[in-house]
Scaffold this motif. Structure first.
Motif, PDB file in Angstrom:
ATOM      1  N   ASN A  87      19.438   4.102  11.422  1.00 21.06           N
ATOM      2  CA  ASN A  87      18.292   4.966  11.720  1.00 21.06           C
ATOM      3  C   ASN A  87      17.884   5.681  10.433  1.00 21.06           C
ATOM      4  OD1 ASN A  87      16.315   6.424  13.073  1.00 21.06           O
ATOM      5  ND2 ASN A  87      17.734   7.997  13.781  1.00 21.06           N
ATOM      6  N   TRP A  88      17.222   4.934   9.547  1.00 23.93           N
ATOM      7  CA  TRP A  88      16.828   5.457   8.233  1.00 23.93           C
ATOM      8  C   TRP A  88      15.489   4.808   7.858  1.00 23.93           C
ATOM      9  CZ3 TRP A  88      19.574   9.109   5.435  1.00 23.93           C
ATOM     10  CH2 TRP A  88      19.168   9.339   4.138  1.00 23.93           C
ATOM     11  N   PRO A  89      14.382   5.313   8.407  1.00 24.20           N
ATOM     12  CA  PRO A  89      13.079   4.661   8.189  1.00 24.20           C
ATOM     13  C   PRO A  89      12.624   4.748   6.740  1.00 24.20           C
ATOM     14  CG  PRO A  89      12.807   6.751   9.339  1.00 24.20           C
ATOM     15  CD  PRO A  89      14.280   6.501   9.283  1.00 24.20           C
ATOM     16  N   SER A  90      11.924   3.710   6.317  1.00 29.57           N
ATOM     17  CA  SER A  90      11.361   3.672   4.968  1.00 29.57           C
ATOM     18  C   SER A  90      10.040   2.926   4.993  1.00 29.57           C
ATOM     19  CB  SER A  90      12.329   2.979   4.000  1.00 29.57           C
ATOM     20  OG  SER A  90      11.824   3.025   2.673  1.00 29.57           O
ATOM     21  N   ASP A  91       9.032   3.503   4.328  1.00 27.61           N
ATOM     22  CA  ASP A  91       7.708   2.882   4.245  1.00 27.61           C
ATOM     23  C   ASP A  91       7.663   1.969   3.024  1.00 27.61           C
ATOM     24  OD1 ASP A  91       6.963   4.331   6.463  1.00 27.61           O
ATOM     25  OD2 ASP A  91       6.029   5.950   5.314  1.00 27.61           O
ATOM     26  N   ILE A  92       7.666   0.665   3.269  1.00 23.10           N
ATOM     27  CA  ILE A  92       7.713  -0.340   2.213  1.00 23.10           C
ATOM     28  C   ILE A  92       6.328  -0.976   2.078  1.00 23.10           C
ATOM     29  CG2 ILE A  92       8.784  -2.508   1.473  1.00 23.10           C
ATOM     30  CD1 ILE A  92      11.271  -1.661   3.060  1.00 23.10           C
ATOM     31  N   THR A  93       5.796  -0.970   0.860  1.00 23.89           N
ATOM     32  CA  THR A  93       4.427  -1.419   0.608  1.00 23.89           C
ATOM     33  C   THR A  93       4.425  -2.662  -0.272  1.00 23.89           C
ATOM     34  OG1 THR A  93       3.624   0.865   0.758  1.00 23.89           O
ATOM     35  CG2 THR A  93       2.170  -0.729  -0.311  1.00 23.89           C
ATOM     36  N   LEU A  94       3.473  -3.550  -0.004  1.00 21.81           N
ATOM     37  CA  LEU A  94       3.287  -4.758  -0.806  1.00 21.81           C
ATOM     38  C   LEU A  94       1.909  -4.739  -1.452  1.00 21.81           C
ATOM     39  CD1 LEU A  94       4.640  -7.668  -1.351  1.00 21.81           C
ATOM     40  CD2 LEU A  94       2.929  -8.470   0.281  1.00 21.81           C
ATOM     41  N   TRP A  95       1.873  -5.103  -2.749  1.00 21.10           N
ATOM     42  CA  TRP A  95       0.612  -5.279  -3.470  1.00 21.10           C
ATOM     43  C   TRP A  95       0.552  -6.711  -3.991  1.00 21.10           C
ATOM     44  CZ3 TRP A  95       3.759  -1.052  -3.972  1.00 21.10           C
ATOM     45  CH2 TRP A  95       3.207   0.220  -3.786  1.00 21.10           C
ATOM     46  N   ILE A  96      -0.634  -7.311  -3.995  1.00 21.71           N
ATOM     47  CA  ILE A  96      -0.839  -8.635  -4.589  1.00 21.71           C
ATOM     48  C   ILE A  96      -2.067  -8.556  -5.489  1.00 21.71           C
ATOM     49  CG2 ILE A  96      -1.306 -11.079  -4.176  1.00 21.71           C
ATOM     50  CD1 ILE A  96       0.043 -10.830  -1.480  1.00 21.71           C
ATOM     51  N   ASN A  97      -1.894  -8.937  -6.742  1.00 23.19           N
ATOM     52  CA  ASN A  97      -2.978  -8.889  -7.737  1.00 23.19           C
ATOM     53  C   ASN A  97      -3.671  -7.528  -7.771  1.00 23.19           C
ATOM     54  OD1 ASN A  97      -2.463 -11.465  -8.568  1.00 23.19           O
ATOM     55  ND2 ASN A  97      -4.229 -12.407  -7.578  1.00 23.19           N
ATOM     56  N   GLY A  98      -2.876  -6.464  -7.622  1.00 22.28           N
ATOM     57  CA  GLY A  98      -3.410  -5.111  -7.699  1.00 22.28           C
ATOM     58  C   GLY A  98      -3.971  -4.576  -6.403  1.00 22.28           C
ATOM     59  N   TYR A  99      -4.049  -5.388  -5.360  1.00 28.91           N
ATOM     60  CA  TYR A  99      -4.568  -4.944  -4.066  1.00 28.91           C
ATOM     61  C   TYR A  99      -3.413  -4.529  -3.160  1.00 28.91           C
ATOM     62  CZ  TYR A  99      -9.154  -6.833  -5.260  1.00 28.91           C
ATOM     63  OH  TYR A  99     -10.364  -7.079  -5.859  1.00 28.91           O
ATOM     64  N   GLU A 100      -3.547  -3.352  -2.561  1.00 34.32           N
ATOM     65  CA  GLU A 100      -2.531  -2.895  -1.622  1.00 34.32           C
ATOM     66  C   GLU A 100      -2.718  -3.642  -0.304  1.00 34.32           C
ATOM     67  OE1 GLU A 100      -1.976   1.320  -1.364  1.00 34.32           O
ATOM     68  OE2 GLU A 100      -1.145   1.191   0.665  1.00 34.32           O
ATOM     69  N   ILE A 101      -1.774  -4.511   0.009  1.00 35.47           N
ATOM     70  CA  ILE A 101      -1.876  -5.336   1.212  1.00 35.47           C
ATOM     71  C   ILE A 101      -1.558  -4.534   2.463  1.00 35.47           C
ATOM     72  CG2 ILE A 101      -1.027  -7.425   2.334  1.00 35.47           C
ATOM     73  CD1 ILE A 101      -2.727  -7.800  -0.235  1.00 35.47           C
ATOM     74  N   GLY A 102      -0.587  -3.641   2.372  1.00 34.00           N
ATOM     75  CA  GLY A 102      -0.258  -2.818   3.524  1.00 34.00           C
ATOM     76  C   GLY A 102       1.173  -2.329   3.467  1.00 34.00           C
ATOM     77  N   THR A 103       1.495  -1.428   4.388  1.00 31.36           N
ATOM     78  CA  THR A 103       2.809  -0.786   4.444  1.00 31.36           C
ATOM     79  C   THR A 103       3.476  -1.068   5.773  1.00 31.36           C
ATOM     80  OG1 THR A 103       2.123   0.981   2.933  1.00 31.36           O
ATOM     81  CG2 THR A 103       4.018   1.427   4.338  1.00 31.36           C
ATOM     82  N   TRP A 104       4.745  -1.395   5.706  1.00 33.31           N
ATOM     83  CA  TRP A 104       5.575  -1.618   6.894  1.00 33.31           C
ATOM     84  C   TRP A 104       6.715  -0.616   6.892  1.00 33.31           C
ATOM     85  CZ3 TRP A 104      10.692  -3.860   6.524  1.00 33.31           C
ATOM     86  CH2 TRP A 104      11.324  -4.025   7.768  1.00 33.31           C
ATOM     87  N   THR A 105       6.974   0.016   8.026  1.00 34.20           N
ATOM     88  CA  THR A 105       8.072   0.972   8.142  1.00 34.20           C
ATOM     89  C   THR A 105       9.317   0.259   8.637  1.00 34.20           C
ATOM     90  OG1 THR A 105       6.546   2.798   8.593  1.00 34.20           O
ATOM     91  CG2 THR A 105       8.863   3.134   9.161  1.00 34.20           C
ATOM     92  N   CYS A 106      10.293   0.123   7.753  1.00 35.20           N
ATOM     93  CA  CYS A 106      11.574  -0.475   8.129  1.00 35.20           C
ATOM     94  C   CYS A 106      12.384   0.559   8.890  1.00 35.20           C
ATOM     95  CB  CYS A 106      12.322  -0.928   6.873  1.00 35.20           C
ATOM     96  SG  CYS A 106      13.935  -1.675   7.210  1.00 35.20           S
ATOM     97  N   PRO A 107      13.020   0.195   9.998  1.00 30.42           N
ATOM     98  CA  PRO A 107      13.721   1.202  10.804  1.00 30.42           C
ATOM     99  C   PRO A 107      15.021   1.699  10.206  1.00 30.42           C
ATOM    100  CG  PRO A 107      13.975  -0.978  11.773  1.00 30.42           C
ATOM    101  CD  PRO A 107      12.994  -1.123  10.657  1.00 30.42           C
TER     102      PRO A 107
END
Length: 373
Positions: free
Chosen positions: A195-215
Motif C-alpha cells: 500500500n504505497w501509491p506512486s504516480d508514474i508518468t511516461l513521455w515519448i518524444n517530449g510529449y507527456e503520454i499520461g500518468t498511472w498510479t501504481c498501488p
C-alpha cells in the motif's frame, strides 16, 4: 468500474504458472477465506474460528493462497508467542484467455536493456542491482554513471526519471499506426509495501503520454526470476504495464490516458525515439519507481518498444546535394556522454545536497528542446 487492487493474469506468462494461480481459486474453503479477509487483516486462528474450520485446515488453505499471491502474511507478537496475520492482496482478478501468438506482419520491435538509459535524474532512495550484486552503492546517484549500469536488472529511485533513446526502425515510406511501450514496474517503498501509491508518468518524444498510479511496492514473496542473492525483504516484482499510442489517443492497458495520438509523436521526422519514465517531484503521490529488467521480477523482458505501421504509402521528402543523389534531411546526430567531467556538447551533471538527499540533474543535447515538467 473495478475498485481496489487488480491482479492481471497475462496469457503470455508460462502456462503452469497461470494454471497454478487459477487452481488456488478453485476451492470453496479458499474462496470463503478471501471473502472473510475482504474487511481487513485477521490471524489464522480468527479465520478458522469465523469459518468453522480446524486451525490446521485454515493454515493449509492460507498457505496455498499465499503461494498464489492472493494473500500476504506476516508474523506479529501475540500474548503467547507469535501469530500469523493474513491480508488479502487483491480485490479483483482479470484473466486474459490464451490465444495463438499474433505477430503483426508490419511491425518493428526493439528491446532496450533498462541500464542503457541516456539521461537520468535520481533522488534517494535509489540504486541499481545486477544479476549477481549491487552496481555502485545504495542511495548514491553517482552510481548511475557506473559503466556496469548497462547490466542492471533492477533500478529504483524516489523521484526523477530515466530516459532512453530507441532507434527508429520505421521504414521510410510507412505510416505509423500505433506505438507500444511495455515494462515491469512498481512503486519504491522502504523494503516493500503493498500500500504505497506512486504516480508514474511516461513521455515519448517530449510529449507527456499520461500518468498511472501504481498501488504499491510488491514483495513478501520472491519474484519468479529475481536472483537468490537479492534480499527477500526488498522489492521482488512489479506489474507488466503496456502504454499504447495510436490514432485515437493514448492508453494504458486499454484505459484512456490522454488525447496524444501517434501523429503527434512525429515518428516520420525523427530517427531516434525518446522514451522517458519517471515520477515528478510535485506529483500527488511521490512514491518512487522500481523498473525491472529481464533478470528480475516476474517477467523476463527489458523495456520493449513496438511500432505497427502501414507500409509503402507515405511520401518521404529528400533533397539533392550534387544533382546525382538524394539524401534525407536531418542526418546529423550527436550522441550523449554520461561523463560528468565533460562540459562541451555533451551531458553535464550537477550535484546538490540538502537535508541529506543528493540529486543528479542531467541535461544534454539529446533532451527534448521544450521543458518537460
Amino acid at each position: 468500474m473495478l475498485h481496489g487492487k487488480t491482479l492481471h493474469l497475462d496469457a503470455n506468462a508460462p502456462d503452469e504458472e497461470i494454471i497454478a494461480t487459477l487452481k488456488a481459486l478453485a476451492s470453496l474453503p479458499r474462496w470463503r477465506i478471501l471473502q472473510f479477509l475482504s474487511n481487513g487483516a485477521h490471524s489464522v486462528s480468527e479465520v478458522a474460528q469465523a469459518l468453522n474450520m480446524p486451525p490446521s485446515t485454515a493454515a493449509a488453505q492460507i498457505r496455498i493462497l499465499e503461494e498464489a499471491r492472493f494473500l500476504h502474511t506476516e508474523l506479529q507478537a501475540a500474548s503467547h508467542g507469535l501469530q500469523k496475520i493474513c491480508t488479502r492482496t487483491y480485490d479483483n482478478v482479470i484473466v486474459q484467455l490464451p490465444a495463438l501468438p499474433e505477430v503483426p506482419a508490419n511491425s518493428v520491435e526493439v528491446s532496450m536493456p533498462i541500464g542503457a538509459y541516456t539521461s537520468f535524474e535520481a533522488t534517494p532512495t535509489c540504486g541499481l542491482a545486477g544479476e549477481t550484486a549491487l552496481i555502485g552503492y545504495l542511495d548514491d546517484p553517482i552510481s548511475f554513471y557506473e559503466p556496469d549500469r548497462v547490466k542492471a536488472g533492477l533500478i529504483w529511485f524516489r523521484s526523477g526519471y530515466l530516459e532512453y533513446q530507441f532507434p527508429n526502425r520505421l521504414p521510410g515510406s510507412a505510416i505509423p499506426r500505433s506505438l507500444l511501450v511495455s515494462m515491469e514496474i512498481c512503486s519504491e517503498a522502504p523494503l516493500h509495501n503493498h500500500n504505497w501509491p506512486s504516480d508514474i508518468t511516461l513521455w515519448i518524444n517530449g510529449y507527456e503520454i499520461g500518468t498511472w498510479t501504481c498501488p504499491g511496492d510488491f514483495g513478501g514473496q520472491r519474484g519468479r526470476i529475481t536472483p537468490q542473492w537479492w534480499d527477500s525483504k526488498d522489492s521482488q516484482y512489479g506489474v507488466l504495464k503496456r502504454w499504447l499510442v495510436n490514432e485515437e489517443g493514448a492508453f494504458i492497458d486499454g484505459h484512456p490516458l490522454s488525447p496524444i495520438t501517434i501523429q503527434d509523436l512525429k515518428l516520420d521526422k525523427n530517427r531516434v525515439i525518446t522514451v522517458r519514465i519517471g515520477v515528478k517531484p510535485d506529483a500527488l503521490h511521490v512514491g518512487g519507481l522500481n523498473l525491472f529488467g529481464r533478470n528480475f521480477g516476474n517477467y523476463p523482458q527489458d523495456l520493449v518498444l513496438r511500432i505497427e505501421y502501414t507500409p509503402g504509402t507515405r511520401h518521404t521528402e529528400h533533397w539533392e546535394r550534387d544533382g546525382t543523389r538524394d539524401e534525407p534531411l536531418n542526418e546529423q546526430f550527436v550522441g550523449p556522454s554520461l561523463d560528468p567531467r565533460t562540459t562541451s556538447g555533451t551531458t553535464q551533471a550537477q550535484t546538490t545536497a540538502k537535508g541529506g538527499e543528493t540529486k543528479i540533474d542531467q541535461q544534454g543535447p539529446t533532451r527534448a528542446t521544450e521543458e518537460i515538467p
